[in-house]
Design a protein around this motif. Structure first.
Motif, PDB file in Angstrom:
ATOM      1  N   LYS A  61      48.670  44.773  26.441  1.00 56.47           N
ATOM      2  CA  LYS A  61      49.055  45.797  27.399  1.00 56.47           C
ATOM      3  C   LYS A  61      50.247  46.597  26.906  1.00 56.47           C
ATOM      4  N   GLY A  74      48.993  49.023  24.383  1.00 53.88           N
ATOM      5  CA  GLY A  74      48.248  50.073  25.070  1.00 53.88           C
ATOM      6  C   GLY A  74      49.173  51.104  25.685  1.00 53.88           C
ATOM      7  N   ARG A  75      50.253  50.645  26.310  1.00 49.62           N
ATOM      8  CA  ARG A  75      51.203  51.588  26.893  1.00 49.62           C
ATOM      9  C   ARG A  75      51.887  52.408  25.802  1.00 49.62           C
ATOM     10  N   THR A 135      49.684  55.234  24.637  1.00 48.84           N
ATOM     11  CA  THR A 135      49.462  56.291  25.622  1.00 48.84           C
ATOM     12  C   THR A 135      50.768  56.964  26.037  1.00 48.84           C
ATOM     13  N   LYS A 185      48.142  61.033  28.958  1.00 52.66           N
ATOM     14  CA  LYS A 185      49.189  60.190  28.391  1.00 52.66           C
ATOM     15  C   LYS A 185      50.552  60.621  28.915  1.00 52.66           C
ATOM     16  N   SER A 213      45.699  50.342  32.388  1.00 48.36           N
ATOM     17  CA  SER A 213      45.077  49.987  31.113  1.00 48.36           C
ATOM     18  C   SER A 213      44.831  51.247  30.296  1.00 48.36           C
ATOM     19  N   THR A 214      44.483  51.048  29.046  1.00 50.76           N
ATOM     20  CA  THR A 214      44.173  52.160  28.152  1.00 50.76           C
ATOM     21  C   THR A 214      42.723  52.568  28.334  1.00 50.76           C
ATOM     22  N   HIS A 215      42.496  53.858  28.485  1.00 46.70           N
ATOM     23  CA  HIS A 215      41.137  54.389  28.614  1.00 46.70           C
ATOM     24  C   HIS A 215      40.785  55.132  27.329  1.00 46.70           C
ATOM     25  N   ILE A 216      39.731  54.694  26.679  1.00 46.52           N
ATOM     26  CA  ILE A 216      39.274  55.328  25.434  1.00 46.52           C
ATOM     27  C   ILE A 216      38.124  56.263  25.758  1.00 46.52           C
ATOM     28  N   LEU A 254      43.033  58.768  23.656  1.00 45.59           N
ATOM     29  CA  LEU A 254      43.497  57.697  24.530  1.00 45.59           C
ATOM     30  C   LEU A 254      44.121  58.286  25.784  1.00 45.59           C
ATOM     31  N   GLN A 259      45.102  57.074  30.193  1.00 47.17           N
ATOM     32  CA  GLN A 259      45.500  55.941  31.003  1.00 47.17           C
ATOM     33  C   GLN A 259      44.539  55.764  32.169  1.00 47.17           C
TER      34      GLN A 259
END
Length: 225
Positions: free
Chosen positions: A48, A51-52, A55, A97, A110-113, A128, A130
């Motif tokens: 996590k 991921g942050r 983004t 982001k 979470s990260t959205h791809i 990427l 969020q």
């Protein structure tokens, strides 16, 4: 919990917490608060945290819990708007982001791809993004003013690079090539547009940071070669 968005083009959100209520934010986001609100910093795991970072957010999150009723405030880092967006288990949202300011309730970030890689690389919204899911309220920073639409199933909205601030996860993001070579070269709008297809909410921002930076760059002195 009650909140109030103040400050017009230089906004902040003030949040009144009852004893025992808590709110989360990225590290360094708190602007002022009453005595009696306790802070706790956590990362939530390496995955996590990374991921942050990717983004545009801070590695750590701060949780502020009211020991007694009190007020806490979060100010925007850029001239624009702050929007409070409700998230439900059936309606997660996806944001640009760096948009996250704070959240209340049981919110999972979470990260959205982007599934469509072309949309990520060429649509201007970033590969990427969020994703916020769960139950609660997410406070988002918007560059400039916020314009909100509710797209019906199959309804499309075509926007220029960088103008998407938020969309429901039900909205489809794709790219569309500007038609005509002359339009591409001389139209000033670039080669690609972002296409959003409903159903779902979208928030468009009127002053993307990237566009503002490029405009200011033109007026900055540059060293001669």
């Amino acid at each position: 919990m009650e909140y109030n968005i103040i400050g017009a083009n230089l906004p902040a959100v003030t949040i009144s917490l009852n004893a025992g209520e808590a709110i989360k934010c990225e590290s360094g986001a708190m602007s002022w608060m009453d005595d009696g609100i306790k802070m706790e910093t956590s990362g939530g795991g390496v995955g996590k945290m990374l991921g942050r970072m990717f983004t545009g957010e801070s590695l750590m999150l701060n949780t502020y819990t009211a020991q007694v009723p009190g007020e806490i405030a979060f100010a925007s880092s850029f001239p624009g708007s702050i929007r409070a967006v409700e998230v439900t288990p059936n309606s997660p949202i996806i944001a640009q982001k760096g948009a996250f300011l704070a959240s209340y309730g049981n919110i999972e970030m979470s990260t959205h791809i982007q599934k469509k890689i072309g949309g990520g690389f060429f649509g201007g919204e970033g590969f990427l993004m969020q994703k916020f899911s769960g139950q609660g309220i997410v406070f988002l920073e918007i560059d400039g003013s916020a314009v909100e639409y509710e797209l019906q199933p199959g309804q499309r909205k075509i926007i220029d690079t960088g103008y998407l601030a938020m969309m429901d996860a039900s909205v489809d993001l794709s790219i569309e090539t500007v038609k005509g070579l002359k339009n591409m070269v001389f139209g000033g709008e670039g080669i690609f547009n972002t296409v959003l297809t409903g159903p779902g909410r979208i928030i468009i921002q009127t002053m993307p940071v990237s566009g503002t930076a490029m405009t200011l760059y033109k007026y900055m002195p540059h060293p001669s070669n």
